[in-house]
Design an enzyme around this catalytic site. Sequence first.
Site, PDB file in Angstrom:
ATOM      1  N   GLY A 115      55.235  53.071 123.100  1.00 27.05           N
ATOM      2  CA  GLY A 115      53.916  53.001 122.488  1.00 27.05           C
ATOM      3  C   GLY A 115      53.400  54.372 122.090  1.00 27.05           C
ATOM      4  O   GLY A 115      52.732  54.530 121.063  1.00 27.05           O
ATOM      5  N   ASP A 116      53.732  55.389 122.888  1.00 26.77           N
ATOM      6  CA  ASP A 116      53.340  56.759 122.545  1.00 26.77           C
ATOM      7  C   ASP A 116      54.118  57.262 121.337  1.00 26.77           C
ATOM      8  O   ASP A 116      53.591  58.020 120.513  1.00 26.77           O
ATOM      9  CB  ASP A 116      53.558  57.690 123.735  1.00 26.77           C
ATOM     10  N   ALA A 137      62.702  54.381 119.855  1.00 26.68           N
ATOM     11  CA  ALA A 137      62.501  54.927 121.196  1.00 26.68           C
ATOM     12  C   ALA A 137      62.886  53.936 122.282  1.00 26.68           C
ATOM     13  O   ALA A 137      63.376  54.326 123.347  1.00 26.68           O
ATOM     14  CB  ALA A 137      61.049  55.360 121.372  1.00 26.68           C
ATOM     15  N   ARG A 190      66.583  53.868 123.756  1.00 29.63           N
ATOM     16  CA  ARG A 190      67.106  54.971 124.560  1.00 29.63           C
ATOM     17  C   ARG A 190      66.332  55.079 125.862  1.00 29.63           C
ATOM     18  O   ARG A 190      65.199  54.644 125.961  1.00 29.63           O
ATOM     19  CB  ARG A 190      66.984  56.293 123.794  1.00 29.63           C
ATOM     20  N   ALA A 224      54.945  65.314 134.714  1.00 29.80           N
ATOM     21  CA  ALA A 224      56.354  65.201 135.041  1.00 29.80           C
ATOM     22  C   ALA A 224      56.597  63.738 135.409  1.00 29.80           C
ATOM     23  O   ALA A 224      55.823  63.153 136.170  1.00 29.80           O
ATOM     24  CB  ALA A 224      56.710  66.117 136.197  1.00 29.80           C
ATOM     25  N   GLY A 238      55.481  43.703 116.956  1.00 27.25           N
ATOM     26  CA  GLY A 238      54.995  44.578 115.896  1.00 27.25           C
ATOM     27  C   GLY A 238      53.589  45.071 116.147  1.00 27.25           C
ATOM     28  O   GLY A 238      53.250  45.529 117.239  1.00 27.25           O
ATOM     29  N   GLY A 294      64.245  56.825 128.933  1.00 31.36           N
ATOM     30  CA  GLY A 294      63.252  57.869 129.083  1.00 31.36           C
ATOM     31  C   GLY A 294      62.153  57.763 128.051  1.00 31.36           C
ATOM     32  O   GLY A 294      62.162  56.905 127.172  1.00 31.36           O
ATOM     33  N   GLY A 342      49.479  62.238 126.454  1.00 36.43           N
ATOM     34  CA  GLY A 342      49.137  63.271 125.489  1.00 36.43           C
ATOM     35  C   GLY A 342      50.367  64.011 125.007  1.00 36.43           C
ATOM     36  O   GLY A 342      50.596  64.170 123.799  1.00 36.43           O
ATOM     37  N   GLY A 397      54.019  45.362 120.941  1.00 42.19           N
ATOM     38  CA  GLY A 397      55.371  45.464 121.480  1.00 42.19           C
ATOM     39  C   GLY A 397      56.417  44.964 120.502  1.00 42.19           C
ATOM     40  O   GLY A 397      56.446  45.359 119.339  1.00 42.19           O
TER      41      GLY A 397
END
Length: 303
Positions: free
Chosen positions: A252-253, A283, A286, A14, A226, A288, A43, A223
């Site tokens: 990165g995930d 990503a 935005r 969380a 690239g 979060g 994960g 980052g």
Amino acid sequence: MNQPSIVVVGSLNADLVVRVQRHPHPGETLLGSGGTITAGGKGANQALAAALQGANVTMIGAVGEDSYAAPATEYLRRAGVNMRGIAAVDDECTGLAVITVSDDGENAIIVIPGANAIVNGDYVAGFDDVLHDADIVLLQGEIPASGFARAVELAGGRVVVNLAPVIEVPKEALLKADPLMANEHEGGLILKQLGVPCASDEPRDIAQALVDAGFKSVVMTLGSQGALVADASGLTPIPTPKVEAVDTTGAGDAFAGAFVAKLAEGADLVEAAHHAARVGAFAATRRGAQASYPGPEDELPSV
């Protein structure tokens, strides 16, 4: 014909997200805003990113029997990730990440492992059939080293490793990564763990040193600059779209999940990295982590 399968063995958290104008100096108190709880964990982030790109994903991990478990798994459920490998344990809290995000989009993160600490070798061994049948097994560094090593041992297909954070894992298990995914800082720490000297802190030199150390392939994320793909044939730079970053948490995930999703489709390393760079850039526009990931209906930015 069955869709290729991806198994992610990793953390579920969380995320407690706090926004600040800038990151505080040591000993300094700042006022912030936010304080919302959302889904995270490297994960789970990578599993979700892969699923949203159309991959068939199974997640192996653990949460607590507490109020954080539901928000930690919310997006995985929505995306149709197979959650048969996620246990709810009553003597541990769900993993918690405390994230501060500054106005320029940069983040700082403190992670409390909680239930992620039970994802050890014995726990992972309970899913030997799932791991053996997977086309790709994706791992990070937010579970115990014994769980990491057992997942590699039981993997029947390709092993992809994003060793973040960099933890001590058995060398023989780590070197089975194809590719190893890391940023330049993590790459340097991995070289140090392997006992391989690298006098340069240049990303190209670090990536090449990792290949020379025995990795079949390396994807080095940079980052906003690239990425680099390195293997026996040389180094290939991967540009990233120029976007206005709002929040880099989990970008990165997003890259890692999109990358393995593309690999599962049959793409080569360079093609997969080009696609992943566009997903990671999206990503970052935005707020979060998981909430920022694009689905099939979203238009990705162009380079």
